[in-house]
Design an enzyme around this catalytic site. Sequence first.
Site, PDB file in Angstrom:
ATOM      1  N   PRO A   1       0.836  -1.214   0.000  1.00 15.38           N
ATOM      2  CA  PRO A   1       0.000   0.000   0.000  1.00 15.38           C
ATOM      3  C   PRO A   1       0.866   1.256   0.000  1.00 15.38           C
ATOM      4  O   PRO A   1       1.842   1.337   0.738  1.00 15.38           O
ATOM      5  CB  PRO A   1      -0.797  -0.115   1.308  1.00 15.38           C
ATOM      6  CG  PRO A   1      -0.037  -1.079   2.164  1.00 15.38           C
ATOM      7  CD  PRO A   1       0.692  -1.995   1.232  1.00 15.38           C
TER       8      PRO A   1
ATOM      9  N   CYS B   1       0.318   5.501  -0.061  1.00 19.33           N
ATOM     10  CA  CYS B   1      -0.511   6.706  -0.077  1.00 19.33           C
ATOM     11  C   CYS B   1      -0.187   7.548  -1.299  1.00 19.33           C
ATOM     12  O   CYS B   1       0.983   7.772  -1.607  1.00 19.33           O
ATOM     13  CB  CYS B   1      -0.206   7.561   1.147  1.00 19.33           C
ATOM     14  SG  CYS B   1      -0.991   6.968   2.639  1.00 19.33           S
TER      15      CYS B   1
ATOM     16  N   ALA C   1      -3.323   3.461   2.348  1.00 18.73           N
ATOM     17  CA  ALA C   1      -3.967   3.714   3.638  1.00 18.73           C
ATOM     18  C   ALA C   1      -5.206   4.567   3.398  1.00 18.73           C
ATOM     19  O   ALA C   1      -5.109   5.706   2.938  1.00 18.73           O
ATOM     20  CB  ALA C   1      -2.998   4.422   4.571  1.00 18.73           C
TER      21      ALA C   1
ATOM     22  N   GLN D   1      -6.172  -1.002   2.336  1.00 14.20           N
ATOM     23  CA  GLN D   1      -5.624  -0.872   3.679  1.00 14.20           C
ATOM     24  C   GLN D   1      -6.477   0.125   4.471  1.00 14.20           C
ATOM     25  O   GLN D   1      -6.614   1.278   4.069  1.00 14.20           O
ATOM     26  CB  GLN D   1      -4.172  -0.379   3.612  1.00 14.20           C
ATOM     27  CG  GLN D   1      -3.505  -0.383   4.986  1.00 14.20           C
ATOM     28  CD  GLN D   1      -2.107   0.192   4.961  1.00 14.20           C
ATOM     29  OE1 GLN D   1      -1.891   1.281   4.434  1.00 14.20           O
ATOM     30  NE2 GLN D   1      -1.152  -0.524   5.538  1.00 14.20           N
TER      31      GLN D   1
ATOM     32  N   TYR E   1       0.770   4.761  13.239  1.00 12.01           N
ATOM     33  CA  TYR E   1      -0.621   5.222  13.218  1.00 12.01           C
ATOM     34  C   TYR E   1      -1.376   4.642  14.429  1.00 12.01           C
ATOM     35  O   TYR E   1      -0.784   3.973  15.280  1.00 12.01           O
ATOM     36  CB  TYR E   1      -1.261   4.893  11.859  1.00 12.01           C
ATOM     37  CG  TYR E   1      -0.548   5.632  10.748  1.00 12.01           C
ATOM     38  CD1 TYR E   1      -0.539   7.034  10.725  1.00 12.01           C
ATOM     39  CD2 TYR E   1       0.176   4.963   9.767  1.00 12.01           C
ATOM     40  CE1 TYR E   1       0.166   7.729   9.751  1.00 12.01           C
ATOM     41  CE2 TYR E   1       0.883   5.656   8.788  1.00 12.01           C
ATOM     42  CZ  TYR E   1       0.872   7.044   8.785  1.00 12.01           C
ATOM     43  OH  TYR E   1       1.577   7.745   7.845  1.00 12.01           O
TER      44      TYR E   1
ATOM     45  N   ARG F   1      -1.067  -5.527   8.990  1.00 11.00           N
ATOM     46  CA  ARG F   1       0.283  -4.968   8.801  1.00 11.00           C
ATOM     47  C   ARG F   1       0.784  -4.437  10.128  1.00 11.00           C
ATOM     48  O   ARG F   1       0.134  -3.604  10.757  1.00 11.00           O
ATOM     49  CB  ARG F   1       0.278  -3.860   7.748  1.00 11.00           C
ATOM     50  CG  ARG F   1       1.674  -3.290   7.560  1.00 11.00           C
ATOM     51  CD  ARG F   1       1.816  -2.394   6.355  1.00 11.00           C
ATOM     52  NE  ARG F   1       2.821  -2.960   5.458  1.00 11.00           N
ATOM     53  CZ  ARG F   1       3.467  -2.265   4.526  1.00 11.00           C
ATOM     54  NH1 ARG F   1       3.180  -1.000   4.324  1.00 11.00           N
ATOM     55  NH2 ARG F   1       4.365  -2.834   3.768  1.00 11.00           N
TER      56      ARG F   1
ATOM     57  N   LEU G   1      12.748  -2.835   0.491  1.00 11.41           N
ATOM     58  CA  LEU G   1      13.922  -2.971  -0.371  1.00 11.41           C
ATOM     59  C   LEU G   1      14.136  -4.400  -0.855  1.00 11.41           C
ATOM     60  O   LEU G   1      15.235  -4.936  -0.784  1.00 11.41           O
ATOM     61  CB  LEU G   1      15.168  -2.411   0.322  1.00 11.41           C
ATOM     62  CG  LEU G   1      15.182  -0.872   0.446  1.00 11.41           C
ATOM     63  CD1 LEU G   1      16.423  -0.400   1.185  1.00 11.41           C
ATOM     64  CD2 LEU G   1      15.100  -0.198  -0.916  1.00 11.41           C
TER      65      LEU G   1
ATOM     66  N   GLY H   1       7.158  -1.931  -3.023  1.00 12.28           N
ATOM     67  CA  GLY H   1       6.644  -0.565  -3.023  1.00 12.28           C
ATOM     68  C   GLY H   1       7.279   0.261  -4.112  1.00 12.28           C
ATOM     69  O   GLY H   1       6.840   0.277  -5.269  1.00 12.28           O
ATOM     70  N   ARG H   2       8.379   0.941  -3.757  1.00  9.25           N
ATOM     71  CA  ARG H   2       8.971   1.936  -4.653  1.00  9.25           C
ATOM     72  C   ARG H   2       9.410   1.364  -5.991  1.00  9.25           C
ATOM     73  O   ARG H   2       9.270   2.038  -7.028  1.00  9.25           O
ATOM     74  CB  ARG H   2      10.141   2.622  -3.931  1.00  9.25           C
ATOM     75  CG  ARG H   2       9.653   3.521  -2.793  1.00  9.25           C
ATOM     76  CD  ARG H   2      10.742   3.830  -1.809  1.00  9.25           C
ATOM     77  NE  ARG H   2      11.111   2.647  -1.017  1.00  9.25           N
ATOM     78  CZ  ARG H   2      12.027   2.653  -0.039  1.00  9.25           C
ATOM     79  NH1 ARG H   2      12.657   3.772   0.244  1.00  9.25           N
ATOM     80  NH2 ARG H   2      12.280   1.551   0.628  1.00  9.25           N
TER      81      ARG H   2
HETATM   82  C1  LIG Z   1       4.916   6.812  -1.756  1.00 10.87           C
HETATM   83  C2  LIG Z   1       4.775   5.839  -0.605  1.00 10.87           C
HETATM   84  C3  LIG Z   1       3.595   5.786   0.107  1.00 10.87           C
HETATM   85  C4  LIG Z   1       3.434   4.863   1.142  1.00 10.87           C
HETATM   86  N1  LIG Z   1       2.219   4.761   1.775  1.00 10.87           N
HETATM   87  C5  LIG Z   1       1.993   3.721   2.619  1.00 10.87           C
HETATM   88  C6  LIG Z   1       0.684   3.432   3.064  1.00 10.87           C
HETATM   89  O1  LIG Z   1      -0.299   4.040   2.656  1.00 10.87           O
HETATM   90  N2  LIG Z   1       0.530   2.415   3.954  1.00 10.87           N
HETATM   91  C7  LIG Z   1       1.594   1.670   4.374  1.00 10.87           C
HETATM   92  O2  LIG Z   1       1.400   0.761   5.185  1.00 10.87           O
HETATM   93  N3  LIG Z   1       2.835   1.889   3.910  1.00 10.87           N
HETATM   94  C8  LIG Z   1       3.057   2.869   3.026  1.00 10.87           C
HETATM   95  N4  LIG Z   1       4.300   3.032   2.475  1.00 10.87           N
HETATM   96  C9  LIG Z   1       5.347   2.040   2.770  1.00 10.87           C
HETATM   97  C10 LIG Z   1       5.345   0.939   1.712  1.00 10.87           C
HETATM   98  O3  LIG Z   1       4.140   0.181   1.771  1.00 10.87           O
HETATM   99  C11 LIG Z   1       6.532  -0.029   1.895  1.00 10.87           C
HETATM  100  O4  LIG Z   1       6.393  -0.716   3.115  1.00 10.87           O
HETATM  101  C12 LIG Z   1       7.866   0.693   1.873  1.00 10.87           C
HETATM  102  O5  LIG Z   1       7.940   1.604   0.794  1.00 10.87           O
HETATM  103  C13 LIG Z   1       9.040  -0.285   1.814  1.00 10.87           C
HETATM  104  O6  LIG Z   1       8.963  -1.092   0.661  1.00 10.87           O
HETATM  105  P1  LIG Z   1       9.872  -0.749  -0.658  1.00 10.87           P
HETATM  106  O7  LIG Z   1      11.306  -0.715  -0.204  1.00 10.87           O
HETATM  107  O8  LIG Z   1       9.592  -1.892  -1.587  1.00 10.87           O
HETATM  108  O9  LIG Z   1       9.412   0.565  -1.180  1.00 10.87           O
HETATM  109  C14 LIG Z   1       4.501   3.990   1.482  1.00 10.87           C
HETATM  110  C15 LIG Z   1       5.695   4.072   0.774  1.00 10.87           C
HETATM  111  C16 LIG Z   1       5.847   4.971  -0.267  1.00 10.87           C
HETATM  112  C17 LIG Z   1       7.136   4.990  -1.033  1.00 10.87           C
END
Ligand SMILES: Cc1cc2nc3c(=O)[nH]c(=O)nc-3n(C[C@H](O)[C@H](O)[C@H](O)COP(=O)(O)O)c2cc1C
Length: 363
Positions: A31, A33, A67, A109, A194, A241, A310, A331-332
């Site tokens: 997820p 945002c 979220a 979420q 949160y 989560r 990551l 995510g990213r």
């Molecule tokens: C732009 C952005 C928005 C995010 N929003 C949320 C969110 O809404 N809910 C959540 O649990 N984590 C959120 N995260 C965290 C990601 O879900 C994820 O756990 C985190 O980026 C690590 O994974 P990655 O290294 O693959 O990016 C967000 C991350 C990014 C980059």
Amino acid sequence: MTAEATISTTSVTDAIDVRGLRIRNRIWIAPMCQYSVMAYDGVPTDWHRVHYGALAAGGTGLLVVEATAIAPEGRITRQDTGLWNDAQVEAWRPIVDFAHGQGAAIGVQLNHAGAKASTYAGFGRDGDARGSVPIEAGGWQTVSASDEAILGLAAPRALTVDEIDGIVAAFVAAAHRAVDAGFDLVEVHAAHGYLLHQFLSPLTNRRTDAYGGDLAGRARLLLEVVAAIRAELPELPIILRMSATDWTEGGLDAEQSATVAAWACEAGADLVDASSGGAVLADIPVGPGYQVHLAERIGEEGVPVSAVGLIETAEQADAVVRAGVDAVRVGRAALRDPFLPIRWARELGADVDWHPPQYARAY
Ligand SMILES: Cc1cc2nc3c(=O)[nH]c(=O)nc-3n(C[C@H](O)[C@H](O)[C@H](O)COP(=O)(O)O)c2cc1C
């Protein structure tokens, strides 16, 4: 899972069933945002339709949307999406239908931001402002387990027990709306500082009543939320989560989180996603797969788990699943390339048909 543990034959490209929901692979979108509701009404927009449409077309097994607030005052920012009214349900529905048409499962979420609510998004209609939105500028009085300010934000007010009952009810109502919109599952957000994490962490919960004190007391709210959704929606898959560690002495740690994860499964959760941090400032050892060990520790309790953080190459993701974690979330890397699941499958030599037929000539 120990280093000597058997390496499983299950690949990240293999399907998995979660409470009867068939998910075509174990490469899931975390997820994220988008803070893109410029009308401040919680209703998803064109941005959400295009953004989630691309991710659903990209081959993921499970897309969990950002979220999404269970109540207006539970929003991190005014630009958050919501699921507290029918207009929001109607706007989510075509996004959900499109994802299904692409073969992806889709969840939402559910969140209450607690003391981290009522902040500026930092872009869009909010401009470049950061921090708490003052009440006179359209913000609101935030709530939490205790009345101490965190992370330099405006001080929250401690919730009364009656108000806590209302929070549980709002999570359940939002879960019903998620089902109405067609979502395949809900994810309860108890991570990243949160509201549910604010109750769970000893660093942010100073209560002396039944919702504070020992681990069972601090976990009570999140367990009530999971149990209440499970009681009303027996067939709905539920992901929890967690921030499995606060990365801070005296804070939540992997051992406590493994215990809470097991309790959550008894209460009705189907899978626990292990993230970390967000309640207090901490020195986090960020690096490739830096949270995988947290998922593995929770998995030792017999709890189905996903790992995140990551995980950015196909080989790395596949190794995490082969070592026993049920799924990985991205995510990213998926923001940079929404078609990453298809690319990973090809890199791993898996014969998959996840691409849209319109794009067949590209493959
Ligand atoms: C732009 C952005 C928005 C995010 N929003 C949320 C969110 O809404 N809910 C959540 O649990 N984590 C959120 N995260 C965290 C990601 O879900 C994820 O756990 C985190 O980026 C690590 O994974 P990655 O290294 O693959 O990016 C967000 C991350 C990014 C980059």
